[in-house]
Design a protein around this motif. Structure first.
Motif, PDB file in Angstrom:
ATOM      1  N   VAL A 132       0.837  -1.201   0.000  1.00 57.59           N
ATOM      2  CA  VAL A 132       0.000   0.000   0.000  1.00 57.59           C
ATOM      3  C   VAL A 132       0.871   1.250   0.000  1.00 57.59           C
ATOM      4  CG1 VAL A 132      -1.979  -1.074   1.157  1.00 57.59           C
ATOM      5  CG2 VAL A 132      -0.169  -0.026   2.537  1.00 57.59           C
ATOM      6  N   VAL A 133       0.293   2.345  -0.488  1.00 55.22           N
ATOM      7  CA  VAL A 133       0.962   3.640  -0.461  1.00 55.22           C
ATOM      8  C   VAL A 133      -0.037   4.688   0.004  1.00 55.22           C
ATOM      9  CG1 VAL A 133       2.593   3.065  -2.302  1.00 55.22           C
ATOM     10  CG2 VAL A 133       0.405   4.132  -2.888  1.00 55.22           C
ATOM     11  N   ASN A 134       0.484   5.795   0.501  1.00 55.06           N
ATOM     12  CA  ASN A 134      -0.365   6.936   0.818  1.00 55.06           C
ATOM     13  C   ASN A 134      -0.983   7.467  -0.482  1.00 55.06           C
ATOM     14  OD1 ASN A 134      -0.722  10.057   1.201  1.00 55.06           O
ATOM     15  ND2 ASN A 134      -0.696   9.177   3.262  1.00 55.06           N
ATOM     16  N   PRO A 135      -2.235   7.891  -0.464  1.00 55.02           N
ATOM     17  CA  PRO A 135      -2.880   8.366  -1.696  1.00 55.02           C
ATOM     18  C   PRO A 135      -2.146   9.501  -2.408  1.00 55.02           C
ATOM     19  CG  PRO A 135      -4.513   8.041   0.030  1.00 55.02           C
ATOM     20  CD  PRO A 135      -3.166   7.877   0.672  1.00 55.02           C
ATOM     21  N   ASP A 136      -1.319  10.246  -1.672  1.00 58.79           N
ATOM     22  CA  ASP A 136      -0.569  11.346  -2.290  1.00 58.79           C
ATOM     23  C   ASP A 136       0.680  10.859  -3.027  1.00 58.79           C
ATOM     24  OD1 ASP A 136      -2.372  13.207  -1.339  1.00 58.79           O
ATOM     25  OD2 ASP A 136      -1.229  13.607   0.500  1.00 58.79           O
ATOM     26  N   PHE A 137       1.013   9.587  -2.874  1.00 56.59           N
ATOM     27  CA  PHE A 137       2.208   9.050  -3.524  1.00 56.59           C
ATOM     28  C   PHE A 137       1.977   8.992  -5.035  1.00 56.59           C
ATOM     29  CE2 PHE A 137       5.202   5.556  -4.592  1.00 56.59           C
ATOM     30  CZ  PHE A 137       6.369   6.126  -4.079  1.00 56.59           C
ATOM     31  N   PRO A 138       2.973   9.355  -5.851  1.00 56.94           N
ATOM     32  CA  PRO A 138       2.751   9.461  -7.300  1.00 56.94           C
ATOM     33  C   PRO A 138       2.467   8.139  -8.017  1.00 56.94           C
ATOM     34  CG  PRO A 138       5.061   9.871  -6.744  1.00 56.94           C
ATOM     35  CD  PRO A 138       4.302   9.863  -5.465  1.00 56.94           C
ATOM     36  N   ALA A 139       3.041   7.022  -7.564  1.00 58.74           N
ATOM     37  CA  ALA A 139       2.846   5.754  -8.265  1.00 58.74           C
ATOM     38  C   ALA A 139       1.469   5.175  -7.958  1.00 58.74           C
ATOM     39  CB  ALA A 139       3.924   4.762  -7.865  1.00 58.74           C
ATOM     40  N   LYS A 140       0.772   4.761  -9.015  1.00 56.08           N
ATOM     41  CA  LYS A 140      -0.575   4.203  -8.852  1.00 56.08           C
ATOM     42  C   LYS A 140      -0.643   2.716  -9.165  1.00 56.08           C
ATOM     43  CE  LYS A 140      -3.080   8.519  -9.698  1.00 56.08           C
ATOM     44  NZ  LYS A 140      -1.900   9.379  -9.531  1.00 56.08           N
TER      45      LYS A 140
ATOM     46  N   GLU B  91       9.268   1.672 -11.738  1.00 51.55           N
ATOM     47  CA  GLU B  91       9.921   2.692 -12.571  1.00 51.55           C
ATOM     48  C   GLU B  91      10.387   3.876 -11.730  1.00 51.55           C
ATOM     49  OE1 GLU B  91       8.918   5.506 -16.499  1.00 51.55           O
ATOM     50  OE2 GLU B  91       7.359   4.229 -15.617  1.00 51.55           O
ATOM     51  N   LEU B  92       9.529   4.316 -10.795  1.00 52.34           N
ATOM     52  CA  LEU B  92       9.872   5.455  -9.936  1.00 52.34           C
ATOM     53  C   LEU B  92      11.079   5.131  -9.051  1.00 52.34           C
ATOM     54  CD1 LEU B  92       8.923   8.304  -8.975  1.00 52.34           C
ATOM     55  CD2 LEU B  92       7.604   7.119  -7.207  1.00 52.34           C
TER      56      LEU B  92
END
Length: 334
Positions: A141-149, A156-157
């Motif tokens: 999981v990532v924070n919603p503000d993180f650029p990778a979706k 890649e990031l």
């Protein structure tokens, strides 16, 4: 030459043997009788991690239903620290009467023996297996503000920005830590690892965007994923989780990637078989409750429910499986 003792001595010896036999018979009779009355007071379920994580959620759910089955409260006690070792050691050293039991995990009974140079218990010899409860997927999981979706976007990031980003886990050497290390290895990327004293505190910092990425147990993140407070990029099992069919498996991007955790009940070694049998029956009846099954299905926990012997064999197989993986990762905790 062997000589028989004098008649008087022989009579005294015989009387002593009769007395000893009578005492042993009384002890054998008293043991099952005590077991038949079990439990006569509350049972403590030690969860070797802080509140809020997957193990805590599963433990409290099962404990509540077991209380009804046993006719006595099953009281949860969170004893976090040392990747689960503190809580596991507490139970290993407890009186083997069934009144103190452990919610063991892949960490306490498969990973830690390979990770720690010294461990205060033996994963097999220190415990009496009760029942394998559930197998649980992990999730990236990532924070919603993180650029990778997506997982490909994350890879890649990270390749463009080695060591710029960090990921949280429930602690050094835990299944969540190794999930991240396996991801880094197979994807060929670099991230900084930030260990916490349990999944709950780590998750709080990801929600607050103090750390952008986390490998978590799916149960503890499920609600936040549904509410949009977390973005799930992939589950760690080989196939997608039934309760979140839209979340890809990480293996769809990174072939061969797979991790998971499991929860099981253990008593201290030497606990009477009759007591273990009662705990096993209560645990498995709890897992058969439709309400419990529905709640576990919400976060894709696969219900197992085993015999003590099956759990013992499972622990042996998991130790053999994870030892080379831990060694290959280079992870070690002093």
């Amino acid at each position: 030459m062997f000589r028989l003792p004098p008649r008087a001595a022989l009579g005294a010896t015989f009387r002593a043997l009769l007395a000893a036999a009578g005492a042993a018979t009384f002890a054998l009779a008293a043991g099952p009788a005590g077991a038949q009355g079990f439990p006569e007071r509350p049972v403590t379920l030690v969860i070797p991690f802080p509140a809020g994580g997957s193990t805590d959620l599963v433990g409290r759910l099962v404990a509540e239903r077991m209380s009804a089955e046993l006719g006595q409260p099953v009281v949860v006690e969170n004893k976090g620290g040392a990747g689960g070792n503190l809580g596991a050691a507490q139970v290993a050293k407890a009186n083997p009467d069934g009144y103190t039991i452990l919610m063991g995990t892949v960490a306490t009974h498969a990973l830690n023996p390979a990770l720690y140079k010294k461990i205060p218990y033996d994963a097999e010899k220190s415990f009496a297996p009760i029942s394998l409860l559930v197998v649980v997927p992990n999730v990236l999981v990532v924070n919603p503000d993180f650029p990778a979706k997506t997982v490909p976007e994350l890879v890649e990031l990270l390749k463009k920005n080695p060591d710029k980003y960090s990921y949280a886990s429930s602690g050094n050497g835990t299944p969540l830590h190794l999930s991240g290390e396996l991801f880094k290895s197979l994807a060929g990327v670099q991230m900084q690892h930030i260990p916490y004293q349990g999944a709950g505190p780590a998750l709080n910092d990801v929600l607050a965007n103090q750390v952008p990425i986390m490998f978590d147990n799916l149960p503890s993140s499920a609600g936040h994923i549904k509410s949009g407070k977390l973005r799930a990029l992939g589950v760690t099992t080989a196939k997608r989780a039934p309760s979140f069919p839209d979340i890809p498996a990480i293996a769809e991007t990174i072939p061969g990637y797979e991790t998971y955790t499991w929860n099981a009940l253990f008593a201290p070694a030497g606990t009477p078989p009759e007591v273990v049998a009662k705990l096993n029956a209560a645990a498995n009846k709890s897992l058969a409750d439709p309400k419990v099954q529905a709640r576990l299905a919400d976060f894709s926990a696969t219900v197992v429910g085993s015999t003590p012997e099956e759990l013992g064999a499972h622990v042996k197989a998991e130790l053999a499986k994870w030892a080379p993986i831990v060694k290959a990762s280079g992870a070690q905790v002093d």
